[in-house]
Design an enzyme around this catalytic site. Structure first.
Site, PDB file in Angstrom:
ATOM      1  CG  ASP A  47      69.152  27.903  17.886  1.00 56.70           C
ATOM      2  OD1 ASP A  47      70.260  28.151  17.952  1.00 56.70           O
ATOM      3  OD2 ASP A  47      68.411  28.958  17.521  1.00 56.70           O
TER       4      ASP A  47
ATOM      5  CG  ASP B 131      74.294  27.983  15.894  1.00 58.54           C
ATOM      6  OD1 ASP B 131      73.681  27.481  14.815  1.00 58.54           O
ATOM      7  OD2 ASP B 131      74.111  29.175  16.007  1.00 58.54           O
ATOM      8  CD  GLU B 132      69.618  26.571  13.729  1.00 60.62           C
ATOM      9  OE1 GLU B 132      68.584  26.123  13.553  1.00 60.62           O
ATOM     10  OE2 GLU B 132      70.251  27.644  13.385  1.00 60.62           O
TER      11      GLU B 132
END
Length: 411
Positions: free
Chosen positions: A9, A105-106
């Site tokens: 993350d 973003d992960e």
């Protein structure tokens, strides 16, 4: 042998990317926000100093500034975020071909088959990945390491920023079960409200609750959430590039001015339903249900959903059903700030077509005309752009309009 799953993350991603260009602001409270002039003035991301003032994602700018008067606001650069996300995921591919992005973003990584190539120590590899992201891109990641995807994600949330958290079969009950049930992946507001009524407050409460009763309360989703809490998630990490059909398709919009009256609300619903229908057809899906969310100028939200029979991918049918929901739950004398239309209970169009043929040997001619019309609109959009054609009643935002070029393609 247990799998070894990472969940990586990127910490405060939008804000961290913006701070690469503004290192002098690194220790000040900073937030990335939308454009207040177009009524999209909400917080999109914030850095750690801003979090200390309880600034939250999705709250309005004025709410955030009330908490933190010295908050520095920066505009968003979505193209830059997409480019850095692509580069970070490319780095992940150096360690495994099983990389599944989860938003911009992960990402999940399954390193079960490659861990031995990097020393065999999962925590050491996670720490190495954190160092690599920091040194190459100037960004930090938190990494959760576990034997399934759900607990790996919980691990990346467990300690932030720039941390590695390992959750094993031996430790998950002591680490995971005391956490609020809302921390569990896919526990939404409706499920949390149901759980509250039955005394389910933590993930451990959910894991020890009777699975059959959960199935009766929430259907298949209830049983699945029980499995997640119990450590019985066996879902695979999708190989890089593998297509995963969407579970729902939705579009929402905050309008430049409040919608007033049923005609304007219907125009807004029609615009969103058309966008959803286009995306359904693009994915080769039909929906067996629809959800409508309405937001007032005071940011009060109301949401309703209904089943559809037969399934559809047509904008006109989605609009009609969404307006049935609106008429049942909303006083049309009240203004509307934002709407969201979501197609739910999706299934492949081929399966839906078979179902339609079974129950209607002679397909309705009006529906066939609608299908041909919307297919023709898809062709126009594919040639001239998404904004080339839209429902005549749709509210217009001049900044978003596109126009088809004249014959011959000249300007």
């Amino acid at each position: 042998m247990d799998r070894v799953i990472f969940h990586c993350d990127l910490n405060s991603f939008y804000a961290s990317v913006e701070l690469l260009s503004h290192p002098e602001l690194r220790h000040k409270p900073v937030a990335v926000c939308g454009d207040p002039a177009s009524r999209h003035g909400i917080i999109l991301a914030k850095n750690e100093p801003a979090k200390a003032f309880q600034v939250k994602t999705a709250e309005t700018i004025w709410q955030a500034k009330r908490k933190c008067p010295d908050l520095v606001l920066l505009p968003a650069h979505h193209g830059l975020y997409r480019e850095l996300s692509r580069k970070v995921n490319s780095l992940y591919h150096d360690y495994t071909d099983l990389v599944e992005p989860f938003g911009i973003d992960e990402s999940w990584l399954d390193v079960t088959g490659t861990l031995h190539l990097f020393g065999g120590d999962a925590k050491a590899l996670a720490d190495h990945l954190r160092d690599e992201v920091r040194s190459r891109f100037g960004l930090t990641i938190s990494v959760g390491v576990s034997f399934n995807k759900v607990f790996a994600k919980l691990g990346s949330d467990y300690k932030k920023p720039d941390a590695t958290t390992v959750i094993t079969r031996e430790t998950f009950q002591s680490m995971v079960w005391p956490l609020p049930v809302t921390d569990l992946l896919y526990v939404g507001r409706a499920a949390a409200q149901t759980f509250q009524k039955f005394g389910i407050h933590t993930i451990g409460d959910l894991a020890t609750f009777d699975r059959e009763q959960l199935f009766s309360l929430l259907g298949k989703n209830g049983a699945q959430l029980h499995d997640f809490a119990s450590g019985a998630d066996h879902s695979p990490v999708a190989p890089a590039g593998q297509y995963t059909p969407p579970k729902s398709i939705g579009n929402g919009y905050t309008f430049p001015k409040n919608l007033q009256g049923r005609d304007e609300v219907k125009a807004g619903v029609s615009q969103l339903a058309d966008q959803v229908a286009v995306r359904l057809r693009k994915h080769g899906m039909m929906c067996q249900g629809i959800s409508l969310a309405i937001r007032s100028p005071e940011f009060r939200d109301i949401s309703r959903q209904m089943r559809l029979d037969p399934p559809t991918d047509l904008a006109r049918e989605l609009t009609q059903s969404a307006m049935e929901l609106a008429d049942c739950c909303w006083n049309m004398a009240n203004p509307v700030r934002a709407l969201t239309v979501t197609a739910i209970y999706l299934l492949p169009a081929e399966a839906a077509g078979t179902q339609l043929d079974l129950f209607s040997a002679d397909r309705d001619k009006k529906r066939q005309r609608l299908e041909r019309l919307e297919e023709a609109m898809d062709v126009i959009r594919a040639k001239y752009g998404a904004g080339a054609i839209a429902p005549a009643s749709a509210p217009r935002d001049p900044k978003q309009e596109r126009h088809a070029p004249p014959p011959g393609g000249g300007m």
